[in-house]
Design an enzyme around this catalytic site. Structure first.
Site, PDB file in Angstrom:
ATOM      1  N   GLY A   4       0.888  -1.278   0.175  1.00 29.67           N
ATOM      2  CA  GLY A   4       0.059  -0.127  -0.157  1.00 29.67           C
ATOM      3  C   GLY A   4       0.851   1.175  -0.038  1.00 29.67           C
ATOM      4  O   GLY A   4       2.300   0.949  -0.486  1.00 29.67           O
ATOM      5  N   GLU A  39     -17.611  12.276   0.622  1.00 33.44           N
ATOM      6  CA  GLU A  39     -17.242  12.200  -0.794  1.00 33.44           C
ATOM      7  C   GLU A  39     -18.275  11.099  -1.518  1.00 33.44           C
ATOM      8  O   GLU A  39     -18.542  11.445  -2.890  1.00 33.44           O
ATOM      9  CB  GLU A  39     -16.023  11.508  -1.149  1.00 33.44           C
ATOM     10  CG  GLU A  39     -15.012  12.786  -0.341  1.00 33.44           C
ATOM     11  CD  GLU A  39     -13.383  12.524  -0.669  1.00 33.44           C
ATOM     12  OE1 GLU A  39     -12.655  13.218  -0.694  1.00 33.44           O
ATOM     13  OE2 GLU A  39     -13.103  11.348  -0.498  1.00 33.44           O
TER      14      GLU A  39
HETATM   15  C1  LIG Z   1     -12.289   4.899   0.894  1.00 31.33           C
HETATM   16  C2  LIG Z   1     -11.076   5.440   1.590  1.00 31.33           C
HETATM   17  C3  LIG Z   1     -10.535   6.892   1.021  1.00 31.33           C
HETATM   18  C4  LIG Z   1      -9.545   7.505   1.726  1.00 31.33           C
HETATM   19  N1  LIG Z   1      -9.149   8.626   1.604  1.00 31.33           N
HETATM   20  C5  LIG Z   1      -8.131   9.195   1.735  1.00 31.33           C
HETATM   21  C6  LIG Z   1      -7.744  10.449   1.485  1.00 31.33           C
HETATM   22  O1  LIG Z   1      -8.500  11.252   0.845  1.00 31.33           O
HETATM   23  N2  LIG Z   1      -6.570  10.918   1.902  1.00 31.33           N
HETATM   24  C7  LIG Z   1      -5.813  10.128   2.867  1.00 31.33           C
HETATM   25  O2  LIG Z   1      -4.628  10.681   3.312  1.00 31.33           O
HETATM   26  N3  LIG Z   1      -6.062   8.954   3.263  1.00 31.33           N
HETATM   27  C8  LIG Z   1      -7.227   8.606   2.663  1.00 31.33           C
HETATM   28  N4  LIG Z   1      -7.497   7.158   3.232  1.00 31.33           N
HETATM   29  C9  LIG Z   1      -6.617   6.524   4.287  1.00 31.33           C
HETATM   30  C10 LIG Z   1      -5.459   6.014   3.385  1.00 31.33           C
HETATM   31  O3  LIG Z   1      -5.732   5.409   2.072  1.00 31.33           O
HETATM   32  C11 LIG Z   1      -4.656   5.078   4.241  1.00 31.33           C
HETATM   33  O4  LIG Z   1      -4.199   5.808   5.475  1.00 31.33           O
HETATM   34  C12 LIG Z   1      -3.561   4.597   3.650  1.00 31.33           C
HETATM   35  O5  LIG Z   1      -3.671   3.541   2.751  1.00 31.33           O
HETATM   36  C13 LIG Z   1      -2.551   3.663   4.685  1.00 31.33           C
HETATM   37  O6  LIG Z   1      -1.396   3.296   4.123  1.00 31.33           O
HETATM   38  P1  LIG Z   1      -0.790   1.711   4.627  1.00 31.33           P
HETATM   39  O7  LIG Z   1       0.357   1.408   3.563  1.00 31.33           O
HETATM   40  O8  LIG Z   1      -0.895   1.586   6.067  1.00 31.33           O
HETATM   41  O9  LIG Z   1      -2.202   0.679   4.147  1.00 31.33           O
HETATM   42  P2  LIG Z   1      -2.638   0.384   2.795  1.00 31.33           P
HETATM   43  O10 LIG Z   1      -2.444   1.273   1.738  1.00 31.33           O
HETATM   44  O11 LIG Z   1      -4.223  -0.104   3.072  1.00 31.33           O
HETATM   45  O12 LIG Z   1      -1.884  -0.844   2.325  1.00 31.33           O
HETATM   46  C14 LIG Z   1      -2.033  -2.186   2.932  1.00 31.33           C
HETATM   47  C15 LIG Z   1      -1.737  -3.275   2.137  1.00 31.33           C
HETATM   48  O13 LIG Z   1      -1.359  -4.393   2.943  1.00 31.33           O
HETATM   49  C16 LIG Z   1      -1.720  -5.654   2.133  1.00 31.33           C
HETATM   50  N5  LIG Z   1      -2.546  -6.701   3.085  1.00 31.33           N
HETATM   51  C17 LIG Z   1      -3.223  -6.600   4.341  1.00 31.33           C
HETATM   52  N6  LIG Z   1      -2.935  -7.862   4.927  1.00 31.33           N
HETATM   53  C18 LIG Z   1      -2.107  -8.623   4.308  1.00 31.33           C
HETATM   54  C19 LIG Z   1      -1.776  -9.731   4.679  1.00 31.33           C
HETATM   55  N7  LIG Z   1      -2.340 -10.300   5.919  1.00 31.33           N
HETATM   56  N8  LIG Z   1      -0.622 -10.375   3.806  1.00 31.33           N
HETATM   57  C20 LIG Z   1      -0.330  -9.660   2.914  1.00 31.33           C
HETATM   58  N9  LIG Z   1      -0.699  -8.498   2.419  1.00 31.33           N
HETATM   59  C21 LIG Z   1      -1.723  -7.932   3.458  1.00 31.33           C
HETATM   60  C22 LIG Z   1      -3.068  -4.990   1.520  1.00 31.33           C
HETATM   61  O14 LIG Z   1      -3.427  -5.860   0.190  1.00 31.33           O
HETATM   62  C23 LIG Z   1      -2.740  -3.845   1.009  1.00 31.33           C
HETATM   63  O15 LIG Z   1      -1.884  -3.697  -0.130  1.00 31.33           O
HETATM   64  C24 LIG Z   1      -8.634   6.749   2.567  1.00 31.33           C
HETATM   65  C25 LIG Z   1      -8.862   5.204   2.881  1.00 31.33           C
HETATM   66  C26 LIG Z   1     -10.086   4.748   2.113  1.00 31.33           C
HETATM   67  C27 LIG Z   1     -10.413   3.305   2.689  1.00 31.33           C
END
Ligand SMILES: Cc1cc2nc3c(=O)[nH]c(=O)nc-3n(C[C@H](O)[C@H](O)[C@H](O)COP(=O)(O)OP(=O)(O)OC[C@H]3O[C@@H](n4cnc5c(N)ncnc54)[C@H](O)[C@@H]3O)c2cc1C
Length: 424
Positions: free
Chosen positions: A12, A169
């Site tokens: 992500g 949104e």
């Molecule tokens: C609908 C929506 C709208 C949003 N809008 C905004 C916005 O406008 N502005 C903003 O700043 N933030 C926004 N966010 C929040 C933002 O998307 C998150 O804060 C961000 O994605 C967090 O990044 P991350 O890397 O922690 O997790 P993520 O980007 O969610 O990535 C997590 C990854 O881990 C993988 N994963 C999970 N569990 C496992 C496992 N057990 N084994 C292998 N892989 C796994 C998933 O497949 C995914 O690819 C939004 C979120 C959502 C859901």
């Protein structure tokens, strides 16, 4: 910490940024994700409302990493960690050894234990969620067109629970889809009977914004036909209704749960200390206490924020934490001390619909058309890949000029697999 093999769980915002930030270090990087693509979550609501195709907001992870000589990818779901042998336990293939582990597995929907949410409400967290919701909501119009009595049963009532950016949104985009597109698609249907009801437990929308922006968002939504119910908690969700306090029932065949976030299930399988919302407790430098070789970042990390509380679950937090962790890995390998993570808030934005958004950048506040243009530019720039940017720009331009939505696809098989009863 030897630091030879850095394994990153999650492709992500956090995971990919960490891999990229390790590009020039003498380490082997392996990114592990259950999907072979990265999802740009902030635009999921546009897929759900037929404004964009799922492909526009997803990008293949191997394509992202292939130009990085020290990085590889493995598609697998991580089930847990064998801490003694420093191995990831995965659902396919051999366990994965690591010297340094960066966990960035994100978050999932939190139903807060409200009965019926897990079974009957739609989430908006993954690409599959958004494609399912799109199919479902379009199918409700087909259903009502075939039998107008379905309208009384809630076919054209869309309850969106949670008045944060996602709820706002989605409500705004849905109202546009109905008024500008579906009203033309269904000339025999009384589309004016559509209800979009945004339900929020507190007395305001957009909790992270100033009161002026909150009021502006509410006023704009109401002017676009969205019913906003504040100070209203949902008590139960059934296949065709939402139960509200005081015995009130809102017949609604579509309920979208945008109210709560909790750490992805992997957090609970690690045997590490968790905060509220299931996030993993980390020290100020983002390492797990007592496990100096393990970092947790992004939505899954319970990282302390100045003045108490935890860092917000936002994309810029995950990205900045990823870069911080890469710098800490380098520091540790050089024998230097680690530093605490500091978040530099670039500001927040939320779009309410066509020509309408709110943006707060430090002490500067923007509303309306200017904020909307800022929102468009920012999201376009942040998308990964030239093709995706070009495709999204083209779709947005097309939608803006024609008041149309090109991706009005109902995938019946997808729908029937998940909600067989929702179609009747
Ligand atoms: C609908 C929506 C709208 C949003 N809008 C905004 C916005 O406008 N502005 C903003 O700043 N933030 C926004 N966010 C929040 C933002 O998307 C998150 O804060 C961000 O994605 C967090 O990044 P991350 O890397 O922690 O997790 P993520 O980007 O969610 O990535 C997590 C990854 O881990 C993988 N994963 C999970 N569990 C496992 C496992 N057990 N084994 C292998 N892989 C796994 C998933 O497949 C995914 O690819 C939004 C979120 C959502 C859901």
């Amino acid at each position: 910490m030897p630091g030879d093999r850095v394994v990153i769980v999650g492709a992500g915002f956090g995971g990919l940024a960490a891999a990229r930030a390790l590009k020039d270090q003498d380490v082997d990087v392996l990114v592990v994700d259950r999907n072979n693509f990265h999802t740009f979550q902030p635009l999921l609501y546009q897929v759900a409302t037929a404004g964009l195709d799922p492909d526009d907001i997803a990008y293949n992870v191997r394509a992202i990493l292939r130009r990085q000589a020290n990085a590889g990818f493995r598609m697998a779901t991580v089930l847990g960690v064998d801490w003694r042998s420093q191995r990831l336990l995965v659902d396919r293939g051999d366990p994965i050894d690591f010297d340094v582990l960066v966990i960035a597995a994100g978050a999932t929907t939190d139903s807060f234990g409200v009965p019926g949410v897990d079974e009957h409400a739609f989430a908006l967290k993954t690409l599959a969620d958004s494609a399912l919701l799109r199919s479902h909501l379009l199918s409700q119009f087909e259903r009502a067109d075939t039998d107008a009595r379905a309208i009384d049963a809630g076919a054209l009532t869309f309850a969106i629970v949670g008045g944060g950016p996602t709820g706002v949104e989605l409500s705004g985009a849905l109202s546009e889809l109905v008024r500008h597109v579906l009203a033309r698609d269904f000339p025999r249907l009384d589309v004016d009977r559509t209800r979009i009801v945004l339900i929020e437990a507190t007395d305001h929308l957009l909790g992270a914004f100033s009161p002026q922006s909150q009021r502006h968002a509410r006023k704009t939504l109401v002017s676009r036909g969205v019913e906003v119910l504040l100070e209203t908690t949902v008590e139960q969700v059934t296949p065709d209704a939402v139960q509200l306090p005081g015995g009130r029932t809102l017949p609604a065949c579509t309920v979208v749960w945008a109210a709560g976030v909790r750490a992805a299930p992997l957090a609970g399988a690690l045997g590490l200390e968790q905060t509220r919302g299931g996030r993993v407790v980390v020290d100020a430098d983002l390492r797990v206490p007592g496990r100096p070789e393990v970092f947790v970042i992004g939505d899954m990390a319970g990282a302390p924020a100045p003045g108490g509380g935890l860092q917000p679950q936002l994309a810029p937090v995950a990205i900045q934490q990823a870069r911080h962790v890469a710098a800490q890995i380098d520091a540790v390998r050089r024998g230097s001390p680690t530093a605490p993570f500091e978040y530099h808030d670039p500001g927040t934005m939320a779009t309410i619909g066509r020509n309408a958004a709110v943006a707060e950048l430090g002490r500067f506040r923007f509303r309306g058309f200017l904020a909307w243009v800022m929102w468009l530019v920012l999201h376009l720039v942040q998308l990964i890949g030239f093709r995706n940017r070009a495709s999204v720009l083209l779709d947005w331009a097309w939608n803006y000029v024609t008041y149309d939505r090109s991706a009005r696809i109902i995938e019946m098989e997808l729908l029937e697999r998940r909600f067989p009863s929702a179609l009747r």
